[in-house]
Motif scaffolding. Sequence first.
Motif, PDB file in Angstrom:
ATOM      1  N   GLU A  11       4.906 -37.088 -33.126  1.00 51.39           N
ATOM      2  CA  GLU A  11       4.365 -35.770 -33.454  1.00 51.39           C
ATOM      3  C   GLU A  11       5.120 -34.649 -32.744  1.00 51.39           C
ATOM      4  OE1 GLU A  11       2.334 -37.282 -29.830  1.00 51.39           O
ATOM      5  OE2 GLU A  11       2.850 -38.110 -31.808  1.00 51.39           O
ATOM      6  N   VAL A  12       5.808 -34.991 -31.679  1.00 54.58           N
ATOM      7  CA  VAL A  12       6.583 -33.989 -30.933  1.00 54.58           C
ATOM      8  C   VAL A  12       8.061 -34.046 -31.326  1.00 54.58           C
ATOM      9  CG1 VAL A  12       7.158 -33.133 -28.619  1.00 54.58           C
ATOM     10  CG2 VAL A  12       4.941 -34.204 -29.026  1.00 54.58           C
TER      11      VAL A  12
ATOM     12  N   GLY B 208      12.686 -33.334 -21.350  1.00 54.68           N
ATOM     13  CA  GLY B 208      11.770 -34.303 -20.753  1.00 54.68           C
ATOM     14  C   GLY B 208      10.981 -33.713 -19.599  1.00 54.68           C
ATOM     15  N   LYS B 209      11.647 -32.918 -18.756  1.00 56.23           N
ATOM     16  CA  LYS B 209      10.947 -32.283 -17.629  1.00 56.23           C
ATOM     17  C   LYS B 209       9.908 -31.286 -18.136  1.00 56.23           C
ATOM     18  CE  LYS B 209      14.788 -32.698 -14.360  1.00 56.23           C
ATOM     19  NZ  LYS B 209      15.803 -31.950 -13.555  1.00 56.23           N
ATOM     20  N   ALA B 210      10.270 -30.526 -19.185  1.00 55.94           N
ATOM     21  CA  ALA B 210       9.331 -29.533 -19.722  1.00 55.94           C
ATOM     22  C   ALA B 210       8.123 -30.198 -20.362  1.00 55.94           C
ATOM     23  CB  ALA B 210      10.053 -28.644 -20.736  1.00 55.94           C
TER      24      ALA B 210
ATOM     25  N   TYR C 160       2.741 -32.212 -20.377  1.00 55.97           N
ATOM     26  CA  TYR C 160       1.812 -32.600 -21.429  1.00 55.97           C
ATOM     27  C   TYR C 160       1.843 -34.098 -21.741  1.00 55.97           C
ATOM     28  CZ  TYR C 160       2.662 -27.615 -22.102  1.00 55.97           C
ATOM     29  OH  TYR C 160       2.821 -26.265 -21.906  1.00 55.97           O
ATOM     30  N   ILE C 161       2.978 -34.754 -21.471  1.00 54.46           N
ATOM     31  CA  ILE C 161       3.157 -36.163 -21.813  1.00 54.46           C
ATOM     32  C   ILE C 161       3.568 -36.929 -20.559  1.00 54.46           C
ATOM     33  CG2 ILE C 161       4.475 -37.793 -23.230  1.00 54.46           C
ATOM     34  CD1 ILE C 161       4.963 -35.483 -25.202  1.00 54.46           C
ATOM     35  N   GLN C 162       2.986 -38.062 -20.359  1.00 52.54           N
ATOM     36  CA  GLN C 162       3.309 -38.847 -19.168  1.00 52.54           C
ATOM     37  C   GLN C 162       4.659 -39.556 -19.349  1.00 52.54           C
ATOM     38  OE1 GLN C 162       0.354 -41.750 -18.115  1.00 52.54           O
ATOM     39  NE2 GLN C 162       1.365 -42.319 -16.197  1.00 52.54           N
TER      40      GLN C 162
ATOM     41  N   SER D 284      12.980 -23.788 -30.083  1.00 51.43           N
ATOM     42  CA  SER D 284      11.595 -23.970 -29.653  1.00 51.43           C
ATOM     43  C   SER D 284      11.061 -25.309 -30.137  1.00 51.43           C
ATOM     44  CB  SER D 284      10.699 -22.842 -30.205  1.00 51.43           C
ATOM     45  OG  SER D 284      11.112 -21.587 -29.713  1.00 51.43           O
ATOM     46  N   THR D 285      10.150 -25.876 -29.370  1.00 55.71           N
ATOM     47  CA  THR D 285       9.454 -27.105 -29.745  1.00 55.71           C
ATOM     48  C   THR D 285       7.958 -26.796 -29.828  1.00 55.71           C
ATOM     49  OG1 THR D 285       9.007 -27.875 -27.486  1.00 55.71           O
ATOM     50  CG2 THR D 285      11.181 -28.390 -28.408  1.00 55.71           C
ATOM     51  N   PRO D 286       7.171 -27.717 -30.394  1.00 51.99           N
ATOM     52  CA  PRO D 286       5.732 -27.441 -30.509  1.00 51.99           C
ATOM     53  C   PRO D 286       5.057 -27.182 -29.161  1.00 51.99           C
ATOM     54  CG  PRO D 286       6.338 -29.267 -31.925  1.00 51.99           C
ATOM     55  CD  PRO D 286       7.539 -28.960 -31.098  1.00 51.99           C
ATOM     56  N   LEU D 287       5.528 -27.798 -28.092  1.00 55.26           N
ATOM     57  CA  LEU D 287       4.864 -27.664 -26.794  1.00 55.26           C
ATOM     58  C   LEU D 287       5.596 -26.735 -25.835  1.00 55.26           C
ATOM     59  CD1 LEU D 287       3.770 -31.373 -26.141  1.00 55.26           C
ATOM     60  CD2 LEU D 287       2.388 -29.478 -27.015  1.00 55.26           C
ATOM     61  N   VAL D 288       6.899 -26.552 -26.056  1.00 52.80           N
ATOM     62  CA  VAL D 288       7.684 -25.725 -25.129  1.00 52.80           C
ATOM     63  C   VAL D 288       8.510 -24.739 -25.946  1.00 52.80           C
ATOM     64  CG1 VAL D 288       9.360 -25.706 -23.263  1.00 52.80           C
ATOM     65  CG2 VAL D 288       7.829 -27.668 -23.532  1.00 52.80           C
TER      66      VAL D 288
END
Length: 206
Positions: free
Chosen positions: A59-60, A95-97, A101-103, A73-77
């Motif tokens: 989904e990301v 990955g750091k950004a 939201y994601i482990q 841009s991405t959906p979360l960042v």
Amino acid sequence: MWPQLARYASILLASALFLSGCASRGPAVTADNSPEPATHDYRIGPGDTLNIIVWRNPEVSQVVPVRPDGKFSTPLVNDIEASGKTATQLGEEIGKALGTYIQDPVVTVVVTSFSGVYSDQIRVIGQAAKPQALPYRKEMSLLDVIIAVGGTTEFAAGNRASVIRYVDGKQKKIAVRLDDLMKDGDISANMAMRPGDILVIPESIF
């Protein structure tokens, strides 16, 4: 004995002429001996298309263009700077950004269309069939560039062309022989290109 010596002399002369001919059509050399960059990992630039893959998080994951300002841009960042970075560097940064939201996100970035940073592009101007800016590729040659732009026009003065190159911050002009390379097949007129080179093809005065 003399006829035998004469025969040997003829063989040696023929061999010398053959080797001389091979040398004149030898491999391409760099006209100014500029060294090939020790490492030249592709750097992302505006206009590139990126396939961002986040493992186990479809989904990301998405395909995004790099905007003219060098960001995407991405959906979360939002507004991540991509220009000037390698795919590996950008994957680590995403990955750091996403870590907020994601482990332990595992991110892979694949570049699917290429423009590269402007400073690395090879520009072809003047009497080329298709003047344009090309992304630099490792071990790219003058012949590769000419093929990519579709050759020269009928008005081109190919043997008066030149490559403008910046070496240690100083501009250097290198004469090239496009007519000899393309029309006569003289591979000795080929040369290695470098990131940021500008190929100038003037118009014939006749």
